[in-house]
Design a protein around this motif. Structure first.
Motif, PDB file in Angstrom:
ATOM      1  N   LEU A  16       2.429   9.161   6.174  1.00 23.29           N
ATOM      2  CA  LEU A  16       3.506   8.197   6.039  1.00 23.29           C
ATOM      3  C   LEU A  16       3.072   7.066   5.113  1.00 23.29           C
ATOM      4  O   LEU A  16       1.946   6.571   5.213  1.00 23.29           O
ATOM      5  N   LEU A  17       3.967   6.652   4.233  1.00 25.35           N
ATOM      6  CA  LEU A  17       3.712   5.561   3.293  1.00 25.35           C
ATOM      7  C   LEU A  17       4.500   4.343   3.743  1.00 25.35           C
ATOM      8  O   LEU A  17       5.723   4.392   3.864  1.00 25.35           O
ATOM      9  N   VAL A  18       3.795   3.236   4.011  1.00 28.02           N
ATOM     10  CA  VAL A  18       4.409   2.002   4.484  1.00 28.02           C
ATOM     11  C   VAL A  18       4.204   0.926   3.426  1.00 28.02           C
ATOM     12  O   VAL A  18       3.083   0.691   2.983  1.00 28.02           O
ATOM     13  N   ASP A  19       5.299   0.277   3.019  1.00 23.35           N
ATOM     14  CA  ASP A  19       5.222  -0.825   2.061  1.00 23.35           C
ATOM     15  C   ASP A  19       5.221  -2.129   2.850  1.00 23.35           C
ATOM     16  O   ASP A  19       6.187  -2.451   3.541  1.00 23.35           O
ATOM     17  N   ALA A  20       4.131  -2.907   2.755  1.00 21.85           N
ATOM     18  CA  ALA A  20       3.972  -4.130   3.537  1.00 21.85           C
ATOM     19  C   ALA A  20       4.560  -5.357   2.852  1.00 21.85           C
ATOM     20  O   ALA A  20       4.451  -6.457   3.391  1.00 21.85           O
ATOM     21  N   GLU A  21       5.191  -5.183   1.712  1.00 27.47           N
ATOM     22  CA  GLU A  21       5.725  -6.332   0.981  1.00 27.47           C
ATOM     23  C   GLU A  21       6.825  -7.017   1.794  1.00 27.47           C
ATOM     24  O   GLU A  21       7.767  -6.376   2.269  1.00 27.47           O
ATOM     25  N   ASN A  22       6.684  -8.341   1.976  1.00 25.39           N
ATOM     26  CA  ASN A  22       7.625  -9.187   2.720  1.00 25.39           C
ATOM     27  C   ASN A  22       7.796  -8.762   4.175  1.00 25.39           C
ATOM     28  O   ASN A  22       8.834  -9.015   4.778  1.00 25.39           O
ATOM     29  N   GLN A  23       6.791  -8.133   4.763  1.00 30.43           N
ATOM     30  CA  GLN A  23       6.818  -7.779   6.176  1.00 30.43           C
ATOM     31  C   GLN A  23       5.982  -8.803   6.948  1.00 30.43           C
ATOM     32  O   GLN A  23       4.990  -9.320   6.445  1.00 30.43           O
ATOM     33  N   VAL A  24       6.370  -9.079   8.193  1.00 30.36           N
ATOM     34  CA  VAL A  24       5.630 -10.009   9.039  1.00 30.36           C
ATOM     35  C   VAL A  24       4.429  -9.268   9.618  1.00 30.36           C
ATOM     36  O   VAL A  24       4.553  -8.141  10.106  1.00 30.36           O
ATOM     37  N   LEU A  25       3.267  -9.914   9.581  1.00 29.50           N
ATOM     38  CA  LEU A  25       1.995  -9.286   9.939  1.00 29.50           C
ATOM     39  C   LEU A  25       2.014  -8.628  11.317  1.00 29.50           C
ATOM     40  O   LEU A  25       1.740  -7.441  11.451  1.00 29.50           O
ATOM     41  N   GLY A  26       2.315  -9.359  12.363  1.00 32.28           N
ATOM     42  CA  GLY A  26       2.243  -8.827  13.718  1.00 32.28           C
ATOM     43  C   GLY A  26       3.241  -7.720  13.978  1.00 32.28           C
ATOM     44  O   GLY A  26       2.931  -6.726  14.628  1.00 32.28           O
ATOM     45  N   ARG A  27       4.453  -7.881  13.473  1.00 35.20           N
ATOM     46  CA  ARG A  27       5.485  -6.872  13.708  1.00 35.20           C
ATOM     47  C   ARG A  27       5.147  -5.568  12.983  1.00 35.20           C
ATOM     48  O   ARG A  27       5.357  -4.476  13.503  1.00 35.20           O
ATOM     49  N   LEU A  28       4.613  -5.688  11.782  1.00 42.73           N
ATOM     50  CA  LEU A  28       4.219  -4.492  11.040  1.00 42.73           C
ATOM     51  C   LEU A  28       3.028  -3.815  11.710  1.00 42.73           C
ATOM     52  O   LEU A  28       2.972  -2.586  11.809  1.00 42.73           O
ATOM     53  N   ALA A  29       2.076  -4.614  12.204  1.00 41.64           N
ATOM     54  CA  ALA A  29       0.885  -4.053  12.841  1.00 41.64           C
ATOM     55  C   ALA A  29       1.245  -3.258  14.099  1.00 41.64           C
ATOM     56  O   ALA A  29       0.662  -2.196  14.350  1.00 41.64           O
ATOM     57  N   THR A  30       2.208  -3.734  14.884  1.00 39.25           N
ATOM     58  CA  THR A  30       2.599  -2.991  16.090  1.00 39.25           C
ATOM     59  C   THR A  30       3.230  -1.660  15.719  1.00 39.25           C
ATOM     60  O   THR A  30       2.975  -0.648  16.374  1.00 39.25           O
ATOM     61  N   GLN A  31       4.033  -1.644  14.667  1.00 35.56           N
ATOM     62  CA  GLN A  31       4.683  -0.399  14.272  1.00 35.56           C
ATOM     63  C   GLN A  31       3.681   0.589  13.685  1.00 35.56           C
ATOM     64  O   GLN A  31       3.785   1.801  13.916  1.00 35.56           O
TER      65      GLN A  31
END
Length: 143
Positions: A16-31
């Motif tokens: 899976l390819l995840v783009d972290a641009e403009n994502q909130v750190l904690g919310r992205l880390a949980t997903q």
């Protein structure tokens, strides 16, 4: 009705390819932690690694909320007496933007050999280029 337990030979792993641009750190880390463990699949088994490989790009463009950019500090210890080292968030973002997300995801995984194994399936890159084109990762959009 019997409880289903997945066998190691039945595990289907995707990239899976995840783009972290403009994502909130904690919310992205949980997903990302959910994807690594395989909790998003109906065949989830807690004692088995049934998760996917995750490739994260644009880690240098991740966001944090509030005044954390000024207040957040990462600590580590050298192992020697008095060897505690502190690194502010802004310096960590400038030098090692991938470590910020790696530390956040690691804290959300089990603290045992399974968690260490799952961290091996996570690939984080500061920019938008990655060497995993041959694996044909599917683009995954965070919710």
């Amino acid at each position: 009705m019997k409880t289903y337990h997945q066998k190691p030979s039945e595990v289907q792993r995707d990239w899976l390819l995840v783009d972290a641009e403009n994502q909130v750190l904690g919310r992205l880390a949980t997903q990302i932690a959910t994807l690594l463990r395989g909790k998003h699949k109906p065949t989830f088994t807690p004692s088995l690694d049934g998760g996917d490989f995750v490739v994260v790009i644009n880690a240098e463009k991740i966001k944090i909320m509030g005044r954390k950019a000024d207040q957040k500090v990462y600590y580590r210890h050298t192992g020697y007496p008095g060897g505690i080292k502190a690194t502010p968030y802004k310096m960590m973002l400038a030098k090692h933007p991938d470590r910020i997300l790696r530390i956040a995801v690691k804290g959300m995984l089990p603290k045992n050999r399974m968690g260490r194994h799952l961290m091996g399936k996570l690939r984080i890159y500061a920019g938008s280029k990655h060497p995993h084109v041959a694996q044909q990762p599917k683009v995954w959009t965070p919710r």
